[in-house]
Design a protein around this motif. Structure first.
Motif, mmCIF file in Angstrom:
data_model
loop_
_atom_site.group_PDB
_atom_site.id
_atom_site.type_symbol
_atom_site.label_atom_id
_atom_site.label_comp_id
_atom_site.label_asym_id
_atom_site.label_seq_id
_atom_site.Cartn_x
_atom_site.Cartn_y
_atom_site.Cartn_z
ATOM 1 N N LYS A 92 -2.565 3.351 -3.593
ATOM 2 C CA LYS A 92 -3.442 3.178 -4.964
ATOM 3 C C LYS A 92 -3.938 1.494 -4.784
ATOM 4 O O LYS A 92 -4.816 1.098 -5.612
ATOM 5 N N ALA A 93 -3.312 0.636 -3.967
ATOM 6 C CA ALA A 93 -3.942 -0.721 -3.531
ATOM 7 C C ALA A 93 -3.746 -0.774 -2.152
ATOM 8 O O ALA A 93 -2.989 -0.256 -1.579
ATOM 9 N N ARG A 125 0.760 -1.157 -0.167
ATOM 10 C CA ARG A 125 0.035 0.140 -0.074
ATOM 11 C C ARG A 125 0.784 1.088 0.147
ATOM 12 O O ARG A 125 0.564 2.156 -0.604
ATOM 13 N N VAL A 128 2.861 1.874 -3.411
ATOM 14 C CA VAL A 128 1.956 2.453 -4.837
ATOM 15 C C VAL A 128 1.155 3.524 -4.328
ATOM 16 O O VAL A 128 0.144 3.957 -4.967
#
Length: 336
Positions: free
Chosen positions: A115-116, A109, A112
């Protein structure tokens, strides 16, 4: 009439209710279904997933004995939209899949930019008491609490086991869920409906004014026994169960120490870089002026867990050792 469940059944009920609520909740692990021919009757070690395969044939999976593979698969599944609950069985097996937890689940997390996410729960049995020897009896939650990106849950009662498991499954971050083997067949009142217990919110198990005892996992019950014994001698202990060691409810601990002026931390892990040393140092750093005596740790020794039953019983913290620690702290107290 209040409903009573075992710690193990409370976990099983949390899994069942969450799988019914959300088809994205999936269960990975060894013998969850039970292997060839058992048709779900085995239900994993001790049986928390017994019968789930009949109701959720597409949400529960047996994995081969390769923790690196199925924990890695769970991390990938979490990153791509599912909510896996992976059962490591003994936490001691973590060495085989530590990269997947340390470098992938905990950091994805962040890497990125949000974004994830990795909404993964990793169940893990831990602790002494079942004569499983040095490789199956460790208390490794301090290792995971050290890692940014992981949440670390250590429930001490059936009601907390259910509520914290539901919170863990619904959380957006990876959660390591520590289940003490010796608590599996303990019993307590557990509400039937689904409910969440927030992470980072400690439970005041017992109120008192002379000494704060912070106890983790199975040690909560030992602390309660010690507090009863001390009360007979006129010593009033307040017991704090952190429930989660990351995040840690520091304010609840500080508030208690401000009331009592004394702190004993009971932690089944080994003493070096332990949860006890962390909590003790936080109190010394942030509420030192409230202390009227030294902080005392009651832990297992810095040694592997012995296999001998007599030695294992002496190895783990006990009510007697907790009582001795409280008395020692109070003897060294500075007058208020």
């Amino acid at each position: 009439m209040a409903r009573v469940l075992s710690y193990l059944d409370a976990i099983g009920e949390a899994l069942t209710q969450e799988m019914r609520r959300d088809p994205a909740v999936v269960v990975f692990g060894e013998d969850n279904i039970g292997g060839t021919g058992t048709n779900g009757k085995l239900g994993n070690a001790w049986g928390p997933t017994k019968g789930l395969h009949q109701e959720f044939p597409d949400q529960i999976f047996d994995a081969p004995i390769t923790e690196a593979a199925f924990v890695g698969a769970a991390v990938g599944a979490a990153a791509t939209g599912l909510r896996p609950v992976a059962d490591l069985l003994f936490v001691d097996f973590v060495g085989v899949c530590f990269d997947q937890i340390l470098n992938q689940a905990a950091k994805l997390r962040y890497m990125v930019g949000g974004k994830a996410s990795v909404p993964l729960v990793l169940r893990a049995m831990w602790g002494t008491g079942m004569r499983r020897g040095a490789q199956h009896s460790q208390a490794l939650y301090p290792i995971f609490a050290h890692i940014p990106g992981l949440k670390v849950v250590v429930p001490a009662s059936p009601a907390d086991a259910k509520g914290l498991m539901i919170t863990a499954i619904r959380d957006q971050d990876p959660v390591i869920f520590f289940e003490h083997k010796m608590l599996y067949f303990s019993h307590g009142v557990v509400p039937e409906e689904p409910y969440e217990i927030p992470f980072g919110k400690a439970r005041i198990v017992r109120e008192g004014g002379d000494c704060t005892i912070v106890a983790i996992g199975r040690m909560v019950a030992e602390a309660e026994t010690a507090a009863e014994q001390l009360a007979a001698d006129g010593v009033s202990c307040e017991i704090i169960d952190p429930r989660t060691v990351s995040p840690l409810d520091e304010e609840a601990i500080y508030a208690s120490v401000r009331r009592t002026g004394h702190l004993v931390v009971v932690d089944e892990s080994n003493p070096r870089c332990s949860a006890a040393s962390d909590i003790g140092s936080l109190v010394a750093q942030n509420v030192f002026d409230a202390l009227r005596g030294p902080v005392r740790m009651v832990t297992s020794p810095h040694a592997p867990t012995p296999f001998s039953p007599a030695l294992e019983d002496a190895y783990a913290p006990s009510a007697a050792r907790i009582s001795e620690a409280v008395q020692a702290v109070l003897r060294r107290a500075v007058p208020a």
